[in-house]
Design a protein around this motif. Structure first.
Motif, PDB file in Angstrom:
ATOM      1  N   ALA A  54      19.182  26.274 -36.344  1.00  0.00           N
ATOM      2  CA  ALA A  54      18.596  25.599 -37.667  1.00  0.00           C
ATOM      3  C   ALA A  54      17.858  24.097 -35.985  1.00  0.00           C
ATOM      4  O   ALA A  54      18.219  23.840 -35.835  1.00  0.00           O
ATOM      5  N   GLY A  55      16.092  24.580 -36.867  1.00  0.00           N
ATOM      6  CA  GLY A  55      15.302  23.823 -36.575  1.00  0.00           C
ATOM      7  C   GLY A  55      13.805  24.045 -36.414  1.00  0.00           C
ATOM      8  O   GLY A  55      13.895  25.217 -36.929  1.00  0.00           O
ATOM      9  N   GLY A  56      12.880  23.194 -35.462  1.00  0.00           N
ATOM     10  CA  GLY A  56      11.395  24.257 -35.611  1.00  0.00           C
ATOM     11  C   GLY A  56      11.281  25.031 -35.381  1.00  0.00           C
ATOM     12  O   GLY A  56      12.083  25.281 -33.891  1.00  0.00           O
ATOM     13  N   ALA A  80       5.660  20.088 -27.822  1.00  0.00           N
ATOM     14  CA  ALA A  80       6.314  20.431 -28.135  1.00  0.00           C
ATOM     15  C   ALA A  80       7.555  20.287 -27.932  1.00  0.00           C
ATOM     16  O   ALA A  80       8.302  21.282 -26.807  1.00  0.00           O
ATOM     17  N   GLU A  81       9.102  19.888 -28.351  1.00  0.00           N
ATOM     18  CA  GLU A  81       9.611  19.559 -26.789  1.00  0.00           C
ATOM     19  C   GLU A  81      10.844  20.967 -28.240  1.00  0.00           C
ATOM     20  O   GLU A  81      11.561  20.589 -28.588  1.00  0.00           O
ATOM     21  N   ALA A 154       8.655  16.743 -31.398  1.00  0.00           N
ATOM     22  CA  ALA A 154       7.121  16.619 -31.608  1.00  0.00           C
ATOM     23  C   ALA A 154       6.804  15.631 -30.756  1.00  0.00           C
ATOM     24  O   ALA A 154       7.161  14.136 -31.014  1.00  0.00           O
ATOM     25  N   VAL A 155       6.183  15.701 -29.460  1.00  0.00           N
ATOM     26  CA  VAL A 155       5.365  14.455 -28.938  1.00  0.00           C
ATOM     27  C   VAL A 155       3.945  14.071 -29.917  1.00  0.00           C
ATOM     28  O   VAL A 155       2.660  14.597 -29.609  1.00  0.00           O
ATOM     29  N   LEU A 156       3.374  13.083 -29.854  1.00  0.00           N
ATOM     30  CA  LEU A 156       2.161  12.526 -30.255  1.00  0.00           C
ATOM     31  C   LEU A 156       1.534  11.603 -29.226  1.00  0.00           C
ATOM     32  O   LEU A 156       2.322  10.811 -29.330  1.00  0.00           O
ATOM     33  N   PRO A 207      16.452  13.175 -39.483  1.00  0.00           N
ATOM     34  CA  PRO A 207      17.035  14.098 -40.113  1.00  0.00           C
ATOM     35  C   PRO A 207      17.272  14.780 -39.255  1.00  0.00           C
ATOM     36  O   PRO A 207      16.040  15.733 -39.158  1.00  0.00           O
ATOM     37  N   GLY A 208      18.080  15.957 -39.493  1.00  0.00           N
ATOM     38  CA  GLY A 208      18.749  17.388 -39.736  1.00  0.00           C
ATOM     39  C   GLY A 208      18.697  16.568 -37.729  1.00  0.00           C
ATOM     40  O   GLY A 208      17.728  18.126 -36.890  1.00  0.00           O
ATOM     41  N   ARG A 209      18.558  16.123 -36.328  1.00  0.00           N
ATOM     42  CA  ARG A 209      18.701  16.194 -34.672  1.00  0.00           C
ATOM     43  C   ARG A 209      17.190  16.911 -34.262  1.00  0.00           C
ATOM     44  O   ARG A 209      17.756  16.962 -33.886  1.00  0.00           O
ATOM     45  N   CYS A 210      15.997  15.803 -35.439  1.00  0.00           N
ATOM     46  CA  CYS A 210      14.935  16.204 -34.894  1.00  0.00           C
ATOM     47  C   CYS A 210      14.766  14.828 -34.346  1.00  0.00           C
ATOM     48  O   CYS A 210      14.896  13.336 -34.795  1.00  0.00           O
ATOM     49  N   ALA A 211      13.229  14.286 -34.052  1.00  0.00           N
ATOM     50  CA  ALA A 211      12.274  12.764 -33.393  1.00  0.00           C
ATOM     51  C   ALA A 211      11.452  12.905 -33.027  1.00  0.00           C
ATOM     52  O   ALA A 211      10.796  14.173 -33.345  1.00  0.00           O
ATOM     53  N   VAL A 212      10.304  12.026 -33.123  1.00  0.00           N
ATOM     54  CA  VAL A 212       9.007  12.277 -33.169  1.00  0.00           C
ATOM     55  C   VAL A 212       8.989  11.474 -32.208  1.00  0.00           C
ATOM     56  O   VAL A 212       8.962  10.193 -32.475  1.00  0.00           O
ATOM     57  N   GLU A 213       8.574  11.155 -31.215  1.00  0.00           N
ATOM     58  CA  GLU A 213       8.296  10.333 -29.896  1.00  0.00           C
ATOM     59  C   GLU A 213       6.297  10.311 -30.005  1.00  0.00           C
ATOM     60  O   GLU A 213       5.947  10.758 -30.221  1.00  0.00           O
TER      61      GLU A 213
END
Length: 262
Positions: A54-56, A80-81, A154-156, A207-213
């Motif tokens: 599960a994930g992006g 995208a990581e 996701a890297v911004l 949430p969902g073991r994700c992050a934004v950098e």
């Protein structure tokens, strides 16, 4: 919580081949875009590619005439990581498919639990292929269920980290984990900076073991430009699924980067 990153390319078939053969993501059936975050993308050919677990996913959309910027040189969604079981194997697979390596695999972050390689994607985006052996303190990250997993960060690229981060924190169920200077090897290489040059980086756990950098880009650097339309190519939007308010909105200070959430 990351549902997908939307990548705009001039050549759908070539981009899908790169993500399939060079990264290891599995393509779904081709379809026409409906309800896109940008009206220019509605009705265009597209394919969603996914990893195991599960994930992006990566949603590739064809826009004939779109340009491919040099990776990590534009404000907005820069990378995208993607979770991989073995960063060295991921590097070998990428090279065999002709992908350009921006930074060789090396331990990243605190605690020695991550190992990553950065490569150039087919549409001007960067791809971080990251092996997670142990999540750094404060993070909740996925574990691999196969050779290639989902997009999980996701890297911004921002010209004003604090403004961009405040908007993300105000609209998303995000928890700030880090804010520190780091020598981002791939970014230094792409901007022609010495290898040890530090860049301020702040990461928000979702949430969902994700992050934004959020990466602070150097102000006034002539090597950095702003994406002004989807024809500039690369990652134009990140779609988040979860408890945040719905809608499509622009992250301030980050070159028109779009978030579709709700």
């Amino acid at each position: 919580m990351i549902a997908s990153v939307t990548v705009v390319t001039a050549d759908l078939d070539a981009a899908v081949a790169v993500y399939r053969d060079g990264v290891g993501l599995e393509p779904g059936a081709e379809h026409r875009v409906s309800g896109a975050p940008l009206p220019e993308l509605d009705g265009r050919r597209s394919v969603v590619l996914s990893g195991t677990g599960a994930g992006g996913a990566v949603h590739v959309v064809e826009l004939p005439g779109a340009r491919a910027p040099e990776p990590l040189t534009t404000l907005g969604w820069a990378a995208a990581e993607i979770l991989v079981a073995d960063a060295d194997e991921a590097t070998a697979r990428a090279r065999a498919a002709g992908l350009r390596v921006l930074a060789e695999p090396r331990p990243v972050g605190a605690g020695g639990g991550l190992r990553a390689v950065q490569v150039a994607g087919p549409a001007g985006e960067a791809l971080y292929l990251t092996q997670v052996d142990r999540a750094p303190e404060g993070f909740t990250l996925p574990s691999p269920r196969g050779p290639v997993g989902p997009v999980f960060i996701a890297v911004l690229a921002s010209e004003d980290l604090e403004e961009s981060r405040a908007a993300l924190e105000g609209r998303l169920p995000a928890r700030r984990v880090t804010d520190h200077p780091l020598p981002v090897r791939a970014l230094n290489a792409q901007l022609g900076r010495p290898e040890g040059t530090l860049h301020r980086v702040s990461t928000l756990q979702l949430p969902g073991r994700c992050a934004v950098e959020v990466d602070q880009y150097p102000a006034g650097d002539p090597a950095v430009r702003v994406r002004r339309s989807p024809w500039d190519g690369g990652i134009v939007a990140v779609t988040l699924r979860g408890d945040g308010p719905g809608g499509i909105w622009t992250v301030p200070g980050a070159g028109g980067a779009l978030v579709a959430s709700g």
